[in-house]
Design an enzyme around this catalytic site. Structure first.
Site, PDB file in Angstrom:
ATOM      1  N   ASN A   7       0.785  -1.042   0.030  1.00  0.00           N
ATOM      2  CA  ASN A   7      -0.120  -0.101  -0.002  1.00  0.00           C
ATOM      3  C   ASN A   7       0.714   1.363   0.079  1.00  0.00           C
ATOM      4  OD1 ASN A   7      -1.828   2.243   0.416  1.00  0.00           O
ATOM      5  ND2 ASN A   7      -2.869   0.987   2.300  1.00  0.00           N
ATOM      6  N   ARG A  90      -2.324  -1.865  -3.761  1.00  0.00           N
ATOM      7  CA  ARG A  90      -3.724  -1.280  -3.614  1.00  0.00           C
ATOM      8  C   ARG A  90      -3.499  -0.001  -4.492  1.00  0.00           C
ATOM      9  NH1 ARG A  90      -5.711   1.703   1.593  1.00  0.00           N
ATOM     10  NH2 ARG A  90      -8.153   1.976   0.869  1.00  0.00           N
ATOM     11  N   HIS A 179     -13.033   3.567  -0.795  1.00  0.00           N
ATOM     12  CA  HIS A 179     -13.176   2.269   0.467  1.00  0.00           C
ATOM     13  C   HIS A 179     -13.790   1.269  -0.194  1.00  0.00           C
ATOM     14  CE1 HIS A 179     -13.339   5.839   3.626  1.00  0.00           C
ATOM     15  NE2 HIS A 179     -12.129   5.559   3.458  1.00  0.00           N
ATOM     16  N   ARG A 240     -12.579  16.121   6.310  1.00  0.00           N
ATOM     17  CA  ARG A 240     -13.088  16.453   5.281  1.00  0.00           C
ATOM     18  C   ARG A 240     -14.679  17.104   5.522  1.00  0.00           C
ATOM     19  NH1 ARG A 240     -11.614  11.242   2.688  1.00  0.00           N
ATOM     20  NH2 ARG A 240      -9.475  11.639   1.905  1.00  0.00           N
ATOM     21  N   GLU A 383      -8.082  -4.516   5.104  1.00  0.00           N
ATOM     22  CA  GLU A 383      -8.101  -4.277   3.591  1.00  0.00           C
ATOM     23  C   GLU A 383      -6.695  -4.907   2.886  1.00  0.00           C
ATOM     24  OE1 GLU A 383      -8.569   0.138   4.667  1.00  0.00           O
ATOM     25  OE2 GLU A 383      -9.418   0.353   2.949  1.00  0.00           O
TER      26      GLU A 383
END
Ligand code: ADP
Length: 397
Positions: A7, A90, A179, A240, A383
């Site tokens: 990743n 990823r 996601h 955010r 993940e």
């Protein structure tokens, strides 16, 4: 199979090495602060069935090539790379081109580069990792696993913005969702845990980490999700804003003298919980509420209100709701958020059990009352494991 998951972010490379027979983790770690005067590397690896070792160092790492070089050297020294079958990468944005994980070749590298304008912080870092890994391991199969791919099943009614088609056709302006690796993992894991076929279930999955998104999943296919062309749309997040009247950025540029860069910074890094109360960490939000801070209390209310709104909307989109999933840092750990989100949602068949919700525990667990029509589950996300699983699937095909 032995699969290495990479990743590669803008300032760090995280990795995990799996043996897929029992899904055992042979090694994992993170090389952070890439490009800074002092590095921040951490490695843990298995030396025997029940013994692991750990190391840390702060040696500077100039770039992704150096980071992957260091990581490889470490794994090779421990003899862990022998028989490596594949590397799973990823990749944040796969645009409209990638609906599933793919084996990486020149054309795939070019296509990932082509959609980089849609994810200018992430895709170039992901690509740097891919390029270096291909160079270091020319014989090993490399697979790209996309964060957007799970959402490519969205129907046009859900992915299209109400904008002229030219903007989509020419610039790729549409909703993509992110996601996806996490939503795919937790929805499959939830179905398995419930002992019911994924095909039969209507689920809402809430990935609540520093970034946050919701997904409505019918029969294993995503039909609606809260993030859009970029991860800015949707839920209130750590930094955010999530949903906003699209006129706000224009207003700020015209009236507040902010340029595009300043608005970008504001909405992505200085808004959300941080904008509302000065911290992006919900643990701190709770501490401040305890201390009587009204901004923190309002921040939590705005955060949970948005979530409830999305659950209701997604139940309407699905036409039915069988499973509600909480995952990621907040979803897995914050009982109060879960309680506030579920309270009074009896009209949707959601009944939370206050005691179960407060009980600590690892792994997948139910926090629903026994008379709840909807299964309410806490499902730890993983993940890396999902990337490894997808990589193995591509190799088998
Ligand atoms: P990322 O999106 O960076 O992968 P995580 O999924 O690790 O994030 O979630 C990080 C966030 O989870 C933190 O900012 C914090 O708000 C929240 N969090 C982590 N642990 C807890 C906890 N025990 N209670 C409440 N919130 C938590």
């Amino acid at each position: 199979m032995k699969i290495l998951v990479l990743n590669s972010g803008s300032s760090s490379v995280k990795y995990r090495l799996y043996e897929t027979r029992a899904w055992s983790v042979l090694a994992e770690g993170r090389i952070g602060r890439i490009g800074e005067p002092a590095g921040d590397a951490w490695h843990r690896w298995r030396v025997a069935a029940d013994t692991t070792r750990e190391s840390r160092d702060v040696e500077p790492v100039s770039d992704h090539e150096a980071a992957l070089g260091r990581l490889t050297q470490h794994l090779e020294t421990q003899g862990l790379l022998e028989g490596l079958d594949a590397i799973g990468h990823r990749v944040v944005h796969g645009g409209e081109r990638f609906h599933c994980p793919v084996r990486i070749d020149e054309a795939v590298v070019d296509a990932i580069a082509e959609v980089a304008p849609l994810a200018p912080l992430h895709n170039p870092a992901n690509l740097a990792g891919i390029e270096v890994a291909r160079h270091l391991f020319p014989e090993v199969a490399q697979v790209a696993v996309f964060d957007t791919a799970f959402h490519q099943t969205l129907p046009p009614a859900a992915w299209r913005y109400a904008l002229p088609d030219e903007l989509h056709a020419r610039y790729g302006v549409r909703r993509y969702g992110f996601h996806g690796i996490s939503h795919a993992h937790v929805t499959r894991a939830a179905a398995r845990w419930l002992g019911r076929p994924l095909e039969d279930l209507a689920m809402v999955s809430l990935h609540l980490g520093n970034g946050a998104s919701a997904a409505a999943v019918a029969g294993g296919r995503c039909v609606e999700t809260s993030m859009g062309m970029t991860p800015l749309e949707g839920l209130v997040m750590g930094t955010r804003s999530g949903d906003l009247d699209p006129a706000v950025p224009l207003f700020l540029q015209r009236q507040a003298g902010m340029d595009a860069g300043a608005v970008d910074r504001l909405l992505n890094h200085e808004s959300g919980l941080t904008g509302l109360c000065g911290t992006n960490d919900l643990r701190e939000v709770h501490r401040r509420i305890e201390a009587g801070d009204p901004d923190a209390r309002l921040a939590l209310e705005v955060y949970c209100h948005r979530l409830r709104k999305y659950i209701g909307a997604y139940a309407a989109v699905l036409g039915r709701l069988d499973v509600l999933i909480f995952t990621a840092g907040v979803g897995e750990n914050d009982a109060e958020v879960r309680q506030r989100v579920c309270d009074g949602l009896d009209l949707l068949g959601i009944g939370l059990d206050a005691r179960r919700n407060r009980a600590a525990g690892g792994g997948i667990r139910s926090i629903a009352r026994s008379d709840s029509a909807v299964a309410v589950l806490v499902v730890p996300t993983d993940e890396e494991r999902e990337i490894a699983r997808a990589t193995r699937e591509v190799l088998r095909a």
